[in-house]
Structures are given as structure tokens and as C-alpha cells.
Design an enzyme around this catalytic site. Structure first.
Site, PDB file in Angstrom:
ATOM      1  N   LYS A  94       0.840  -1.194   0.000  1.00 18.66           N
ATOM      2  CA  LYS A  94       0.000   0.000   0.000  1.00 18.66           C
ATOM      3  C   LYS A  94       0.879   1.250   0.000  1.00 18.66           C
ATOM      4  CE  LYS A  94      -3.745  -2.508   0.536  1.00 18.66           C
ATOM      5  NZ  LYS A  94      -4.710  -2.695  -0.558  1.00 18.66           N
ATOM      6  N   GLN A 104      10.255  -3.908   0.478  1.00 23.02           N
ATOM      7  CA  GLN A 104       9.180  -3.872  -0.509  1.00 23.02           C
ATOM      8  C   GLN A 104       9.644  -4.441  -1.854  1.00 23.02           C
ATOM      9  OE1 GLN A 104       6.773  -0.340  -0.834  1.00 23.02           O
ATOM     10  NE2 GLN A 104       7.291   0.352   1.226  1.00 23.02           N
ATOM     11  N   ALA A 197       8.585  -0.393  -6.834  1.00 25.67           N
ATOM     12  CA  ALA A 197       8.866  -1.818  -6.965  1.00 25.67           C
ATOM     13  C   ALA A 197       7.750  -2.531  -7.713  1.00 25.67           C
ATOM     14  CB  ALA A 197       9.068  -2.457  -5.582  1.00 25.67           C
ATOM     15  N   TYR A 198       6.507  -2.134  -7.458  1.00 24.07           N
ATOM     16  CA  TYR A 198       5.385  -2.781  -8.137  1.00 24.07           C
ATOM     17  C   TYR A 198       5.444  -2.510  -9.635  1.00 24.07           C
ATOM     18  CZ  TYR A 198       0.651  -4.068  -9.499  1.00 24.07           C
ATOM     19  OH  TYR A 198      -0.427  -4.645 -10.127  1.00 24.07           O
ATOM     20  N   GLY A 199       5.663  -1.248 -10.009  1.00 22.48           N
ATOM     21  CA  GLY A 199       5.755  -0.913 -11.425  1.00 22.48           C
ATOM     22  C   GLY A 199       6.895  -1.638 -12.104  1.00 22.48           C
ATOM     23  N   LYS A 202       5.910  -5.204 -12.676  1.00 19.95           N
ATOM     24  CA  LYS A 202       4.942  -5.373 -13.758  1.00 19.95           C
ATOM     25  C   LYS A 202       5.587  -5.149 -15.133  1.00 19.95           C
ATOM     26  CE  LYS A 202       2.175  -7.125 -11.538  1.00 19.95           C
ATOM     27  NZ  LYS A 202       1.459  -8.376 -11.825  1.00 19.95           N
ATOM     28  N   VAL A 234      -8.665  -1.713 -11.214  1.00 20.06           N
ATOM     29  CA  VAL A 234      -9.796  -2.526 -10.777  1.00 20.06           C
ATOM     30  C   VAL A 234     -10.073  -2.361  -9.284  1.00 20.06           C
ATOM     31  CG1 VAL A 234     -10.757  -4.863 -10.776  1.00 20.06           C
ATOM     32  CG2 VAL A 234      -9.185  -4.152 -12.603  1.00 20.06           C
ATOM     33  N   THR A 236     -10.325  -3.728  -6.234  1.00 22.81           N
ATOM     34  CA  THR A 236      -9.941  -4.925  -5.488  1.00 22.81           C
ATOM     35  C   THR A 236      -9.277  -4.508  -4.185  1.00 22.81           C
ATOM     36  OG1 THR A 236      -7.710  -5.075  -6.412  1.00 22.81           O
ATOM     37  CG2 THR A 236      -9.493  -6.148  -7.662  1.00 22.81           C
TER      38      THR A 236
END
Length: 280
Positions: A94, A104, A197-199, A202, A234, A236
Site C-alpha cells: 500500500k 518492498q 517496486a510494483y511498477g 509489472k 480494478v 480490489t
């Protein structure tokens, strides 16, 4: 023809939506969802059953290779192979998370990149001819690509030109370099985006889809296709329910790629809203 489909991370969110769509559109197919716990999988199965749909659930944790091996053995024993693999399972910290960026980065990449690779490594050998593989990416992948263009033009050129083609090993090593650089605290100096890190994971998923497709290019007669899907923003738990799309809307592009017809020209692509996104 009845097919066997597997969707990871499918007890809730987009994965659940993909399982539901597959069950609705193809009631004679055998559809498996996976979850990290048997209890969560059973709860999801019952929800689908209440809608008149039939799906099966397997326990699979992307951070525990033995659960992936066990899943493969069960699928091989009961079906001899699979026709559809949707790599949906993934995590994201988050925005308010206080974990150090090094934590992370390592945790995110362990699931989204290396865990996804473990699933592919185990299940690719049991893909039947004509199989379709989908790796869930994100619009964040393209944002990470654009950020890379700003801070590391040389790496951006590697992604864009793909000449020579980036192998899956090279892609994974690049992500190991990212995690190591974050741990060392010099990722910014080495041209890695900060706090994304998420980007980065992906973007890696999209690169992986392209690299996996290149592996299958040596056997075109098998017609095995791999693509990356951007489901959109989305509603979620991952987005703290701030997304503007329902899980069924988010499941549309992954579903579309999972049932692409024979000899489709859409291969090794990043796809959003059923359209190929140009790398630029």
C-alpha cells in the site's frame, strides 16, 4: 473440445473474475483456481457454486516452490496437461506502507516476478499444443517504462529494441540486479526508478511474456501463445477498492487473451482493453 484452465491467485479479485468468466462461457471445461490456503479456495469455490458455476481450487503459494510442484503433479496425473494458464497471483504494498524500500522490492519481486517464473517453469512442460498463457501486468508497467526512459535511456533502449532478444534468464537477472541495487541503496544512481517496486515488477512481467513467447518461436507448429494483460484499474483489495472497474471488467482482457483463436497474430504483447499497446 473440453479444455483445462488454471488461474493463479483466484480466490478473490481479478483472478476470481477470470475463473467465473471461464466457467460461464465454457461450462464443459475444467477450470482450476489457486489460492495460498485451502480454506480461501474452498470459500471461493462455494461462491461460484452458489452462482451455478463449477470450478476446482488448488493450494499454491508462489513463494513456496513445493506447492507449485504439487500442483503440477496433480494436474499431470488427472489431466495429462493443461490448455490455459493465467498467471494472475501478485502482491502490491500500500502507498502508506512503512516497510523499507529494500523490503518492498524484495518481497514484491519474489512473488510477482520470481514466483510467476516458478509457475511457468513447472507448468510449461505440460502445456498442450494450442495452449494460451497470460501474465497479468498493469498500466504501471508502461509508467515504469516511461520513467526508465527519463533516467536510464540505455536500459530503455534495451527494452524497446529487444535486439538481441532478451531471454528469460536475462530478464530475471535484470530484476535480481534491481533488488540488489535497492538493498545496496544505489539503485537511483544505477538508473532504477525510486519507490516503484510494483511498477518495476509489472514491467518485468511484460518483458517476461515477450521472452517466453520467443522461447516458443522455435516450435511454431505447437501454436503456444504468451501475452501480458493490463486489466485496468480494478476495484480490489490490492487497490484498496479505489479502482474504477469491477472485477468482471478487469477480467475481460485476461479472458480475451486466454481464449485467443488458433494462429492468432497477438503474441508476446502487452495488451490493454483487448488492444496491443505499442512499446514507446
Amino acid at each position: 473440445m473440453s479444455k483445462v484452465a488454471v488461474v493463479t491467485g483466484a480466490n478473490q479479485g481479478i483472478g476470481f473474475g477470470v475463473v467465473r468468466r471461464l466457467c460461464k462461457e465454457h461450462p464443459t471445461w475444467t477450470v482450476y483456481g489457486t489460492s495460498r490456503s485451502a480454506a480461501n479456495g474452498e470459500e471461493a469455490r462455494k461462491k461460484l457454486e452458489a452462482e451455478g458455476l463449477t470450478a476446482k481450487y488448488l493450494e499454491a503459494d508462489l513463494t513456496k516452490a513445493d506447492t507449485i510442484v504439487a500442483m503440477k503433479e496433480k494436474l499431470l496425473k488427472e489431466h495429462g496437461g493443461i490448455d490455459i494458464l493465467v498467471n494472475n497471483a501478485g502482491i502490491a504494498f500500500k502507498g502508506a506502507a512503512t516497510d523499507p524500500y529494500a523490503v518492498q522490492a524484495e518481497v514484491t519481486l519474489q512473488t510477482n516476478v520470481f514466483g510467476t517464473h516458478t509457475v511457468c517453469e513447472q507448468l510449461f512442460p505440460i502445456l498442450r499444443d494450442g495452449a494460451r498463457v497470460v501474465i497479468l501486468s498493469s498500466f504501471m508497467a508502461m509508467r515504469a517504462l516511461h520513467k526508465t526512459k527519463e533516467i536510464s535511456p540505455s536500459r530503455y533502449e534495451v527494452y524497446i529494441k529487444n535486439d538481441p532478444p532478451m531471454t528469460i534468464d536475462a530478464a530475471l537477472n535484470l530484476m535480481r540486479e534491481f533488488v540488489s541495487s535497492v538493498k545496496a541503496g544505489d539503485h537511483a544512481q544505477k538508473g532504477w526508478p525510486d519507490n516503484s517496486a510494483y511498477g518495476t515488477s509489472k514491467l518485468a512481467n511484460t518483458v517476461m511474456a515477450r521472452a517466453y513467447q520467443q522461447q516458443f518461436s522455435s516450435t511454431p507448429e505447437r501454436d503456444i501463445v504468451v501475452n501480458a494483460a493490463d486489466p485496468g484499474y480494478v476495484n480490489t483489495s490490492m487497490t484498496s477498492h479505489s479502482g474504477n472497474l469491477s472485477i468482471d471488467e478487469g477480467a475481460d482482457t485476461p479472458y480475451y487473451l486466454a481464449v485467443l483463436p488458433p494462429n492468432t497474430p497477438i503474441k508476446g504483447q502487452h495488451v490493454s482493453k483487448r488492444c496491443v499497446v505499442e512499446w514507446k
